[in-house]
Scaffold this active site. Structure first.
Site, mmCIF file in Angstrom:
data_model
loop_
_atom_site.group_PDB
_atom_site.id
_atom_site.type_symbol
_atom_site.label_atom_id
_atom_site.label_comp_id
_atom_site.label_asym_id
_atom_site.label_seq_id
_atom_site.Cartn_x
_atom_site.Cartn_y
_atom_site.Cartn_z
ATOM 1 N N ASP A 142 0.876 -1.155 0.000
ATOM 2 C CA ASP A 142 0.000 0.000 0.000
ATOM 3 C C ASP A 142 0.924 1.218 0.000
ATOM 4 O O ASP A 142 2.086 1.112 0.393
ATOM 5 C CB ASP A 142 -0.859 -0.057 1.271
ATOM 6 C CG ASP A 142 -1.694 1.183 1.420
ATOM 7 O OD1 ASP A 142 -2.289 1.604 0.422
ATOM 8 O OD2 ASP A 142 -1.737 1.719 2.537
ATOM 9 N N ASP A 186 -1.972 -0.529 5.940
ATOM 10 C CA ASP A 186 -2.310 -0.030 7.274
ATOM 11 C C ASP A 186 -3.755 0.456 7.401
ATOM 12 O O ASP A 186 -4.321 0.453 8.469
ATOM 13 C CB ASP A 186 -1.367 1.099 7.691
ATOM 14 C CG ASP A 186 -1.700 2.393 6.971
ATOM 15 O OD1 ASP A 186 -2.107 2.310 5.801
ATOM 16 O OD2 ASP A 186 -1.577 3.461 7.570
ATOM 17 N N ASP A 243 -7.743 -1.554 3.888
ATOM 18 C CA ASP A 243 -6.811 -2.627 3.569
ATOM 19 C C ASP A 243 -7.212 -3.954 4.197
ATOM 20 O O ASP A 243 -6.670 -4.989 3.831
ATOM 21 C CB ASP A 243 -5.390 -2.275 4.047
ATOM 22 C CG ASP A 243 -4.779 -1.176 3.199
ATOM 23 O OD1 ASP A 243 -5.247 -0.998 2.063
ATOM 24 O OD2 ASP A 243 -3.862 -0.508 3.687
#
Lengths: 75, 616
Positions: free
Chosen positions: B315, B507, B511
């Site tokens: 990410d 995080d 997600d």
């Protein structure tokens, strides 16, 4: 729901595996693992299961398996 | 009790050696000496063996050992009978030692498990309580050098905490009144009081300890395999032993003593304990070593996958970047100090992330806010104020264009842009961006060296994503931008298809589905949402990307060690069984193969505890 219990009095890791298998055969238990080095018993049970009832069942399996096995809820 | 056992063992070993020497004593005398020794050493084992056999109809390892000694006594090999018991007990003692050692050593967290909380009562007196009995809102005192028993908020003016056990961070952590105190930290300075904000079962330390303890639920393939192997190994070996013992009674011309001897070798080596203890211990030591660097792994299966990993999806925000905006560019057309004074005066009224970044920028330059009145904020757009002479506007492009009927040149920016205007004149343009973590470049490079392909998956705009990718030297073909949560999921599934196994590092709240769908979900624990941490398999406590590299390296070594142990133990046992069956091995070799192997494999597996010291 995951329950964490202390388990003492198991002789060897191999016995722990056997006991684990016997506990896994209980209907009320979804998943079970004995952490032999940390003397912990982790069981996964239905969310609305009665904790004391589960403990009683686990104890009866343990009693049939060997003397001197003690199981109690971790704090 | 332990010392009594030591004395018994020492005496027995002497007797065993005396029996081995060909002393000129009658067999009866030898047998009496042997019997005293043997019974004092093994009465408990024999009792347990028959107790279990009769009451529970089950052969335990005590029973197998007892039968083995009976066989040796039948063959009048008294020293061998004694040796079997002696070394069985030594093996047991060593097993207990390994267990105790791992209990203490494997995770430094366990040591920090608080046993007592010092509750400050209303009258100022102190009473000691079990942490789980402390209610929310209670005031608790922490003495210097003690660990914090529960999560809460600091009441004392300030405190210095050692957080190394919780997140692997070696720097002492300084907090002031009103800030959060996390359980598991150690008070490095003077006594402080804090107010409990969470129940013990929800506290940081309880959750971390539960993580380590629960890791047994997620077994690696070798461990699962061994459980199955152990289940049939013992019955098979014992049956073979029985067949070997019966053979001379069925087939003519075979020497009874010799074949019973062969059967005894099988019995002695029939316990798979070396395997059943050392392999999980290797993984467990690896888990402990990884937890020491501040990374929590929720089970040995994830060590196994990390060790084999070929691709990682990342990410962007909060993982590769710090997840907080900072001023990248400040283009000012007039007196900079004056403009910043306006910025601070207006933005300190807002709690928008951009406002926070702008105020921080002003503070770093020691700017004081000027007096402004008639302050009005339009949430998400901009804010305005009046200094007695002029109207000041700060906001995004749309806000300024609407307010001032000003045409702004179309800019290609990777991050948000904020304009400062006075009446109808533009004073300054401020470009913000999310800054890349310092270690991100080294992280990507290290992944390359480990042969792991990094992929960036982000919900952010393509330009922003590419800008970050360029900064951290990530191949632009490996960037997937403008992904909605479900697109993140399909992208990860596509990568999973390509590489067989995929890890995802993230995080944010969005997600969580991806974290739980990847083979290893790695969550950033500090800034990460509780949901992401819950859905993940690996938690990096202090958000340091390089800890992931270290965790992968430790995983590789741990996995290798576990496989080494499996090959060693099965190899040696198979060899001794083969030699025994064909009459080339004796009891001594079998005892050595059983207890010696147990000790060697346990010592070998405990090496994994020291893996925390390897360099990233």
């Amino acid at each position: 729901m995951k329950l964490r219990l202390d388990i003492t009095g198991i002789d060897c890791p191999h016995c722990a595996k056997e006991l684990e298998q016997l506990m896994a055969d209980l209907d009320c238990i979804e998943d079970v693992a004995i952490n032999f080095p940390l003397s912990k018993l982790i069981v996964v049970v239905d969310d609305d299961a009665d904790e004391d009832e589960i403990l009683a069942q686990l104890l009866s399996v343990a009693k049939k398996f060997e003397d001197n096995i003690a199981i109690s809820f971790s704090d | 009790m332990f010392d009594l056992l030591k004395i018994k063992l020492a005496v027995s070993i002497i007797v065993m050696i005396l029996l081995m020497l060909d002393l000129n004593l009658s067999y009866v005398l030898k047998f009496i000496i042997f019997a005293v020794c043997y019974l004092s050493l093994s009465y408990k084992i024999i009792y347990k063996a028959f107790n279990t056999l009769i009451l529970r109809r089950r052969m335990n390892e005590q029973f197998l050992m007892t039968i083995a000694t009976f066989g040796a006594i039948y063959l009048q090999d008294l020293s061998e009978a004694l040796a079997i018991m002696i070394f069985y007990l030594i093996g047991q003692t060593f097993e207990d030692y390994a267990k105790a050692k791992s209990h203490k050593e494997i995770t430094s967290l366990i040591k920090l498990k608080p046993s007592v909380a010092r509750v400050v009562n209303a009258d100022g007196s102190i009473s000691e309580c079990l942490p789980r009995k402390v209610k929310i809102g209670t005031v608790v005192r922490v003495l210097a050098g003690d660990s914090v028993p529960l999560d809460g908020v600091l009441i004392s003016d300030n405190a210095i905490l050692d957080t190394s056990a919780v997140n692997g961070e070696s720097q002492p952590y300084h907090i002031t009144q009103g800030q959060n105190v996390l359980s598991g930290c150690i008070n490095k300075d003077k006594v402080f009081d804090f107010k409990v904000s969470k129940r013990y079962s929800d506290s940081q330390i309880a959750r971390l300890i539960a993580l380590v303890e629960d890791s047994v639920l997620n077994k690696s393939k070798p461990e699962a395999l061994i459980s199955r192997f152990a289940a049939f190994y013992t019955p098979v070996v014992v049956t073979m032993a029985a067949l070997l013992a019966i053979a001379p009674f069925i087939i003519d011309g075979l020497d009874k003593d010799d074949w019973i001897n062969r059967a005894l070798i099988f019995l002695v080596i029939s316990c798979p304990c070396a395997l059943v203890l050392s392999v999980p211990l290797s993984f467990f030591g690896g888990l402990g070593a990884i937890s020491k660097i501040g990374v929590m792994v929720k089970g040995s299966i994830f060590i196994e996958i990390l060790a084999r990993l070929k691709a990682i999806a990342l990410d962007k925000t909060g993982t590769l970047t710090k997840g907080e905006l900072s001023v990248e560019n400040f283009i000012c057309h007039t007196d900079e100090q004056q403009v910043l004074a306006y910025v601070k005066a207006l933005e300190q009224n807002s709690n928008h992330p951009i406002a926070t970044a702008l105020v921080k920028y002003c503070d770093e330059r020691g700017v004081n806010a000027c007096e402004l009145s008639e302050i009005q904020e339009q949430a998400g757009l901009g804010i305005q104020g009046f200094n007695g002479e002029h109207h000041i506007y700060i906001g995004n492009g749309n806000y300024i264009q609407k307010k001032l009927k000003l045409e702004l040149e179309n800019q290609h920016q990777s991050g948000p842009v904020v304009y400062v205007a006075q009446d109808d004149a533009l004073l300054a343009v401020i470009e913000l961006s999310d800054s890349v973590k310092e270690e991100a470049i080294v992280f990507i490079k290290s992944l390359d060296q480990l042969g792991i392909k990094p992929y960036m998956i982000t919900g952010d705009k393509q330009q922003a994503a590419q800008a970050i990718a360029n900064k951290i030297k990530l191949d632009s073909n490996n960037v997937y931008s403008e992904c909605l949560p479900e697109q993140k999921l399909t992208t990860v599934q596509k990568l999973k298809h390509d590489y067989h196994e995929i890890a995802f590092i993230g995080d944010g709240i969005n997600d969580a589905p991806v974290l739980s769908n990847s083979d290893v979900g790695i969550a950033m624990g500090k800034n990460g949402s509780a949901l992401a941490v819950e859905a993940s398999d690996v938690v990096v406590m202090n958000d340091d990307l390089l800890k992931i590299i270290k965790a992968i390296k430790i995983s590789k070594k741990t996995y290798k060690l576990a496989i080494e142990n499996i090959v060693l133990i099965i190899g040696v046992k198979a060899l001794i069984l083969a030699l025994g069956a064909f009459g080339f091995a004796n009891i001594w070799l079998a005892i050595l193969g059983d207890v010696g192997l147990l000790i060697i494999s346990i010592l070998n597996s405990m090496r994994s505890l020291a893996f925390a010291k390897i360099k990233a």
